[in-house]
Write a protein that holds these residues in place. Structure first.
Motif, PDB file in Angstrom:
ATOM      1  N   ASN A  51      10.952   1.818   7.941  1.00  0.00           N
ATOM      2  CA  ASN A  51      11.669   2.835   7.168  1.00  0.00           C
ATOM      3  C   ASN A  51      12.078   2.295   5.794  1.00  0.00           C
ATOM      4  OD1 ASN A  51      13.504   1.064   8.259  1.00  0.00           O
ATOM      5  ND2 ASN A  51      15.110   2.571   8.549  1.00  0.00           N
ATOM      6  N   HIS A  52      11.277   1.362   5.277  1.00  0.00           N
ATOM      7  CA  HIS A  52      11.541   0.752   3.978  1.00  0.00           C
ATOM      8  C   HIS A  52      10.375   1.024   3.035  1.00  0.00           C
ATOM      9  CE1 HIS A  52      14.770  -1.475   5.900  1.00  0.00           C
ATOM     10  NE2 HIS A  52      13.911  -1.799   6.850  1.00  0.00           N
ATOM     11  N   SER A  53      10.667   1.001   1.741  1.00  0.00           N
ATOM     12  CA  SER A  53       9.597   1.122   0.755  1.00  0.00           C
ATOM     13  C   SER A  53       9.874   0.184  -0.405  1.00  0.00           C
ATOM     14  CB  SER A  53       9.449   2.558   0.264  1.00  0.00           C
ATOM     15  OG  SER A  53      10.567   2.936  -0.478  1.00  0.00           O
ATOM     16  N   PHE A  54       8.806  -0.247  -1.037  1.00  0.00           N
ATOM     17  CA  PHE A  54       8.932  -1.058  -2.238  1.00  0.00           C
ATOM     18  C   PHE A  54       7.723  -0.806  -3.117  1.00  0.00           C
ATOM     19  CE2 PHE A  54       7.093  -3.757   1.071  1.00  0.00           C
ATOM     20  CZ  PHE A  54       6.014  -4.365   0.451  1.00  0.00           C
ATOM     21  N   VAL A  55       7.859  -1.164  -4.384  1.00  0.00           N
ATOM     22  CA  VAL A  55       6.816  -0.915  -5.368  1.00  0.00           C
ATOM     23  C   VAL A  55       6.104  -2.220  -5.694  1.00  0.00           C
ATOM     24  CG1 VAL A  55       6.378  -0.143  -7.739  1.00  0.00           C
ATOM     25  CG2 VAL A  55       8.073   1.041  -6.325  1.00  0.00           C
ATOM     26  N   VAL A  56       4.794  -2.140  -5.850  1.00  0.00           N
ATOM     27  CA  VAL A  56       3.974  -3.254  -6.314  1.00  0.00           C
ATOM     28  C   VAL A  56       3.411  -2.845  -7.666  1.00  0.00           C
ATOM     29  CG1 VAL A  56       1.912  -4.649  -5.851  1.00  0.00           C
ATOM     30  CG2 VAL A  56       3.380  -3.927  -3.944  1.00  0.00           C
ATOM     31  N   ASP A  57       3.505  -3.730  -8.627  1.00  0.00           N
ATOM     32  CA  ASP A  57       3.040  -3.438  -9.983  1.00  0.00           C
ATOM     33  C   ASP A  57       2.471  -4.722 -10.582  1.00  0.00           C
ATOM     34  OD1 ASP A  57       2.595  -2.116 -12.390  1.00  0.00           O
ATOM     35  OD2 ASP A  57       4.716  -1.874 -12.883  1.00  0.00           O
ATOM     36  N   GLU A  58       1.723  -4.585 -11.634  1.00  0.00           N
ATOM     37  CA  GLU A  58       1.166  -5.729 -12.347  1.00  0.00           C
ATOM     38  C   GLU A  58       1.951  -5.951 -13.632  1.00  0.00           C
ATOM     39  OE1 GLU A  58      -1.190  -7.872 -11.362  1.00  0.00           O
ATOM     40  OE2 GLU A  58      -1.454  -6.788  -9.476  1.00  0.00           O
TER      41      GLU A  58
END
Length: 174
Positions: A51-58
């Motif tokens: 029930n967690h979310s996170f963002v991946v970015d460059e």
């Protein structure tokens, strides 16, 4: 002498009870995990885990927005967090109090240019990862060394990075 219930912020009797409950279920040893990654735009992705979310970015030098770590940086963070978690658990189970602790993780990749399509040499994965534990506690150095060795040996992330893992993939178009 009474045994302390909370060590390093961990309720040790509750931890022992949880480990006993989980340990009574042999199928739990496989500890299945899953995630979903959804493209947002550009080089940014939203990851869902439980029930967690996170963002991946460059980073911006690769035309990302640099709003969060990239996937390799999350791997390093996961490794460091796994080592820190293991060390704190090992200390708490032994009744050892930690005053201060930090795990520093550094790495290099064999050839990140391969992933970027700049050249086709080597592989884009890690070729060296170094983890260093800094710790102050009420334990003597030999005990700390024993706990660190146990932590390294039992770390799920360390074992996933250092052992061959069978990967299977599928493609579904819609």
């Amino acid at each position: 002498m009474s045994e302390q219930k909370v060590v390093n912020g961990i309720d040790v009797p509750a931890l022992d009870a949880a480990l006993k409950t989980v340990g009574a279920k042999p199928e739990a040893a496989k500890a299945p995990k899953s995630s979903r990654v959804r493209w947002k735009s550009g080089l940014k992705f939203n990851v869902q885990v439980r029930n967690h979310s996170f963002v991946v970015d460059e980073p911006t030098h690769l035309t990302g927005e640099d709003s969060s770590p990239n996937s390799m940086e999350y791997v390093l963070g996961a490794y460091g967090a796994c080592l820190a978690t293991g060390f704190v658990l090992n200390a708490a189970k032994r009744g050892i109090h930690i005053e201060n602790m930090e795990v520093s993780v550094e790495s290099t990749q064999d050839n990140s240019f391969k992933f970027l399509g700049i050249n086709d040499e080597g592989h884009p994965g890690f070729d060296l990862v170094t983890a260093k534990l800094y710790v102050q506690s009420d334990a003597d150095e030999q005990t700390i060394r024993e706990m660190w060795a146990r932590t390294l040996d039992t770390s799920p992330v360390a074992n996933s990075l250092s052992r061959e893992v069978k990967l299977t993939t599928e493609l579904v178009t819609f």
